[in-house]
Design a protein around this motif. Structure first.
Motif, PDB file in Angstrom:
ATOM      1  N   LEU A 101      -9.067 -42.648  92.114  1.00  0.00           N
ATOM      2  CA  LEU A 101      -9.088 -41.761  93.276  1.00  0.00           C
ATOM      3  C   LEU A 101      -9.343 -42.527  94.565  1.00  0.00           C
ATOM      4  O   LEU A 101     -10.060 -43.528  94.568  1.00  0.00           O
ATOM      5  CB  LEU A 101     -10.199 -40.722  93.121  1.00  0.00           C
ATOM      6  N   LEU A 102      -8.793 -42.002  95.634  1.00  0.00           N
ATOM      7  CA  LEU A 102      -9.152 -42.456  96.969  1.00  0.00           C
ATOM      8  C   LEU A 102     -10.257 -41.541  97.475  1.00  0.00           C
ATOM      9  O   LEU A 102     -10.396 -40.406  96.996  1.00  0.00           O
ATOM     10  CB  LEU A 102      -7.945 -42.375  97.899  1.00  0.00           C
ATOM     11  N   ALA A 103     -11.038 -41.970  98.441  1.00  0.00           N
ATOM     12  CA  ALA A 103     -12.111 -41.135  98.983  1.00  0.00           C
ATOM     13  C   ALA A 103     -11.552 -39.810  99.496  1.00  0.00           C
ATOM     14  O   ALA A 103     -12.189 -38.772  99.347  1.00  0.00           O
ATOM     15  CB  ALA A 103     -12.858 -41.879 100.082  1.00  0.00           C
ATOM     16  N   LYS A 104     -10.342 -39.814 100.051  1.00  0.00           N
ATOM     17  CA  LYS A 104      -9.746 -38.584 100.585  1.00  0.00           C
ATOM     18  C   LYS A 104      -9.391 -37.578  99.488  1.00  0.00           C
ATOM     19  O   LYS A 104      -9.166 -36.415  99.769  1.00  0.00           O
ATOM     20  CB  LYS A 104      -8.515 -38.902 101.431  1.00  0.00           C
ATOM     21  N   ASP A 105      -9.347 -38.018  98.226  1.00  0.00           N
ATOM     22  CA  ASP A 105      -9.059 -37.112  97.109  1.00  0.00           C
ATOM     23  C   ASP A 105     -10.266 -36.258  96.725  1.00  0.00           C
ATOM     24  O   ASP A 105     -10.132 -35.259  96.034  1.00  0.00           O
ATOM     25  CB  ASP A 105      -8.613 -37.898  95.864  1.00  0.00           C
ATOM     26  N   LEU A 106     -11.463 -36.674  97.165  1.00  0.00           N
ATOM     27  CA  LEU A 106     -12.683 -35.940  96.828  1.00  0.00           C
ATOM     28  C   LEU A 106     -12.856 -34.758  97.766  1.00  0.00           C
ATOM     29  O   LEU A 106     -12.431 -34.804  98.921  1.00  0.00           O
ATOM     30  CB  LEU A 106     -13.897 -36.855  96.935  1.00  0.00           C
ATOM     31  N   ASN A 107     -13.519 -33.705  97.280  1.00  0.00           N
ATOM     32  CA  ASN A 107     -13.799 -32.574  98.158  1.00  0.00           C
ATOM     33  C   ASN A 107     -14.987 -32.911  99.056  1.00  0.00           C
ATOM     34  O   ASN A 107     -15.531 -34.020  98.982  1.00  0.00           O
ATOM     35  CB  ASN A 107     -14.006 -31.283  97.357  1.00  0.00           C
ATOM     36  N   LEU A 108     -15.395 -31.989  99.884  1.00  0.00           N
ATOM     37  CA  LEU A 108     -16.471 -32.266 100.849  1.00  0.00           C
ATOM     38  C   LEU A 108     -17.804 -32.602 100.206  1.00  0.00           C
ATOM     39  O   LEU A 108     -18.665 -33.220 100.824  1.00  0.00           O
ATOM     40  CB  LEU A 108     -16.640 -31.084 101.811  1.00  0.00           C
ATOM     41  N   GLN A 109     -17.997 -32.207  98.950  1.00  0.00           N
ATOM     42  CA  GLN A 109     -19.233 -32.515  98.233  1.00  0.00           C
ATOM     43  C   GLN A 109     -19.134 -33.839  97.466  1.00  0.00           C
ATOM     44  O   GLN A 109     -20.090 -34.263  96.837  1.00  0.00           O
ATOM     45  CB  GLN A 109     -19.583 -31.391  97.247  1.00  0.00           C
TER      46      GLN A 109
ATOM     47  N   THR B  20     -11.162 -37.184  80.351  1.00  0.00           N
ATOM     48  CA  THR B  20     -10.546 -37.878  81.477  1.00  0.00           C
ATOM     49  C   THR B  20     -11.631 -38.429  82.392  1.00  0.00           C
ATOM     50  O   THR B  20     -12.589 -37.734  82.712  1.00  0.00           O
ATOM     51  CB  THR B  20      -9.619 -36.930  82.261  1.00  0.00           C
ATOM     52  N   VAL B  21     -11.483 -39.685  82.781  1.00  0.00           N
ATOM     53  CA  VAL B  21     -12.430 -40.329  83.684  1.00  0.00           C
ATOM     54  C   VAL B  21     -11.807 -40.377  85.070  1.00  0.00           C
ATOM     55  O   VAL B  21     -10.683 -40.842  85.241  1.00  0.00           O
ATOM     56  CB  VAL B  21     -12.779 -41.753  83.210  1.00  0.00           C
ATOM     57  N   TYR B  22     -12.550 -39.874  86.048  1.00  0.00           N
ATOM     58  CA  TYR B  22     -12.139 -39.915  87.443  1.00  0.00           C
ATOM     59  C   TYR B  22     -13.014 -40.953  88.128  1.00  0.00           C
ATOM     60  O   TYR B  22     -14.236 -40.860  88.075  1.00  0.00           O
ATOM     61  CB  TYR B  22     -12.342 -38.551  88.107  1.00  0.00           C
ATOM     62  N   LYS B  23     -12.391 -41.958  88.750  1.00  0.00           N
ATOM     63  CA  LYS B  23     -13.194 -42.999  89.404  1.00  0.00           C
ATOM     64  C   LYS B  23     -12.597 -43.370  90.745  1.00  0.00           C
ATOM     65  O   LYS B  23     -11.386 -43.337  90.939  1.00  0.00           O
ATOM     66  CB  LYS B  23     -13.352 -44.224  88.522  1.00  0.00           C
ATOM     67  N   LEU B  24     -13.507 -43.719  91.660  1.00  0.00           N
ATOM     68  CA  LEU B  24     -13.070 -44.176  92.979  1.00  0.00           C
ATOM     69  C   LEU B  24     -12.429 -45.550  92.846  1.00  0.00           C
ATOM     70  O   LEU B  24     -12.936 -46.409  92.120  1.00  0.00           O
ATOM     71  CB  LEU B  24     -14.251 -44.280  93.941  1.00  0.00           C
ATOM     72  N   LYS B  25     -11.318 -45.729  93.535  1.00  0.00           N
ATOM     73  CA  LYS B  25     -10.639 -47.016  93.567  1.00  0.00           C
ATOM     74  C   LYS B  25     -11.588 -48.052  94.153  1.00  0.00           C
ATOM     75  O   LYS B  25     -12.373 -47.753  95.056  1.00  0.00           O
ATOM     76  CB  LYS B  25      -9.377 -46.886  94.420  1.00  0.00           C
ATOM     77  N   GLU B  26     -11.521 -49.267  93.660  1.00  0.00           N
ATOM     78  CA  GLU B  26     -12.381 -50.326  94.159  1.00  0.00           C
ATOM     79  C   GLU B  26     -12.214 -50.477  95.672  1.00  0.00           C
ATOM     80  O   GLU B  26     -11.097 -50.482  96.189  1.00  0.00           O
ATOM     81  CB  GLU B  26     -12.038 -51.660  93.473  1.00  0.00           C
ATOM     82  N   GLY B  27     -13.328 -50.537  96.368  1.00  0.00           N
ATOM     83  CA  GLY B  27     -13.321 -50.672  97.820  1.00  0.00           C
ATOM     84  C   GLY B  27     -13.375 -49.346  98.564  1.00  0.00           C
ATOM     85  O   GLY B  27     -13.602 -49.320  99.761  1.00  0.00           O
ATOM     86  N   GLU B  28     -13.165 -48.233  97.846  1.00  0.00           N
ATOM     87  CA  GLU B  28     -13.242 -46.904  98.470  1.00  0.00           C
ATOM     88  C   GLU B  28     -14.696 -46.464  98.544  1.00  0.00           C
ATOM     89  O   GLU B  28     -15.469 -46.703  97.618  1.00  0.00           O
ATOM     90  CB  GLU B  28     -12.449 -45.875  97.656  1.00  0.00           C
TER      91      GLU B  28
ATOM     92  N   ALA C 278     -18.763 -38.962  93.682  1.00  0.00           N
ATOM     93  CA  ALA C 278     -19.381 -39.745  94.753  1.00  0.00           C
ATOM     94  C   ALA C 278     -20.735 -40.336  94.365  1.00  0.00           C
ATOM     95  O   ALA C 278     -21.083 -41.420  94.821  1.00  0.00           O
ATOM     96  CB  ALA C 278     -19.530 -38.900  96.011  1.00  0.00           C
ATOM     97  N   ARG C 279     -21.470 -39.650  93.524  1.00  0.00           N
ATOM     98  CA  ARG C 279     -22.835 -40.105  93.200  1.00  0.00           C
ATOM     99  C   ARG C 279     -22.831 -41.493  92.560  1.00  0.00           C
ATOM    100  O   ARG C 279     -23.617 -42.358  92.933  1.00  0.00           O
ATOM    101  CB  ARG C 279     -23.520 -39.090  92.288  1.00  0.00           C
ATOM    102  N   THR C 280     -21.957 -41.723  91.582  1.00  0.00           N
ATOM    103  CA  THR C 280     -21.953 -43.008  90.883  1.00  0.00           C
ATOM    104  C   THR C 280     -20.626 -43.753  90.993  1.00  0.00           C
ATOM    105  O   THR C 280     -20.504 -44.871  90.499  1.00  0.00           O
ATOM    106  CB  THR C 280     -22.258 -42.813  89.379  1.00  0.00           C
TER     107      THR C 280
ATOM    108  N   PHE D  44     -17.211 -43.027  99.773  1.00  0.00           N
ATOM    109  CA  PHE D  44     -17.261 -41.644 100.188  1.00  0.00           C
ATOM    110  C   PHE D  44     -18.422 -41.444 101.136  1.00  0.00           C
ATOM    111  O   PHE D  44     -19.552 -41.798 100.829  1.00  0.00           O
ATOM    112  CB  PHE D  44     -17.432 -40.709  98.980  1.00  0.00           C
ATOM    113  N   ALA D  45     -18.140 -40.889 102.295  1.00  0.00           N
ATOM    114  CA  ALA D  45     -19.182 -40.562 103.268  1.00  0.00           C
ATOM    115  C   ALA D  45     -19.191 -39.065 103.451  1.00  0.00           C
ATOM    116  O   ALA D  45     -18.183 -38.478 103.825  1.00  0.00           O
ATOM    117  CB  ALA D  45     -18.916 -41.247 104.599  1.00  0.00           C
ATOM    118  N   ALA D  46     -20.317 -38.432 103.170  1.00  0.00           N
ATOM    119  CA  ALA D  46     -20.423 -36.978 103.321  1.00  0.00           C
ATOM    120  C   ALA D  46     -20.183 -36.606 104.772  1.00  0.00           C
ATOM    121  O   ALA D  46     -20.576 -37.314 105.691  1.00  0.00           O
ATOM    122  CB  ALA D  46     -21.798 -36.497 102.872  1.00  0.00           C
ATOM    123  N   HIS D  47     -19.545 -35.478 104.976  1.00  0.00           N
ATOM    124  CA  HIS D  47     -19.209 -35.027 106.328  1.00  0.00           C
ATOM    125  C   HIS D  47     -20.328 -34.215 106.922  1.00  0.00           C
ATOM    126  O   HIS D  47     -21.040 -33.556 106.344  1.00  0.00           O
ATOM    127  CB  HIS D  47     -17.939 -34.175 106.306  1.00  0.00           C
TER     128      HIS D  47
END
Length: 67
Positions: free
Chosen positions: A8-16, A54-62, A42-44, A64-67
């Motif tokens: 996942l990219l950070a933009k794929d995550l919802n606001l939480q 299914t494992v969902y993981k942030l792409k390396e270097g991405e 985002a937590r881990t 997430f900053a809460a809005h």
């Protein structure tokens, strides 16, 4: 059962900072899968669906900053 890993990219995550599974991001049809479950990525940096594995993981270097 799916045992895939979705990058996942950070933009794929919802606001939480999470995603729902089943997910179109994993090429899953929402209506034909298991019950919808929220996964906090985002937590881990990754989360595993308890239903399908299914494992969902942030792409390396991405990051997430809460809005």
């Amino acid at each position: 059962m799916s045992k895939s890993s979705i990058e996942l990219l950070a933009k794929d995550l919802n606001l939480q900072g999470g995603v729902y599974c089943p997910s179109p991001l994993a090429d899953m049809k929402i209506w034909s899968g298991h019950p919808k479950v929220y996964l906090d990525v985002a937590r881990t940096g990754e989360a595993k669906c308890p239903y399908c594995g299914t494992v969902y993981k942030l792409k390396e270097g991405e990051h997430f900053a809460a809005h």
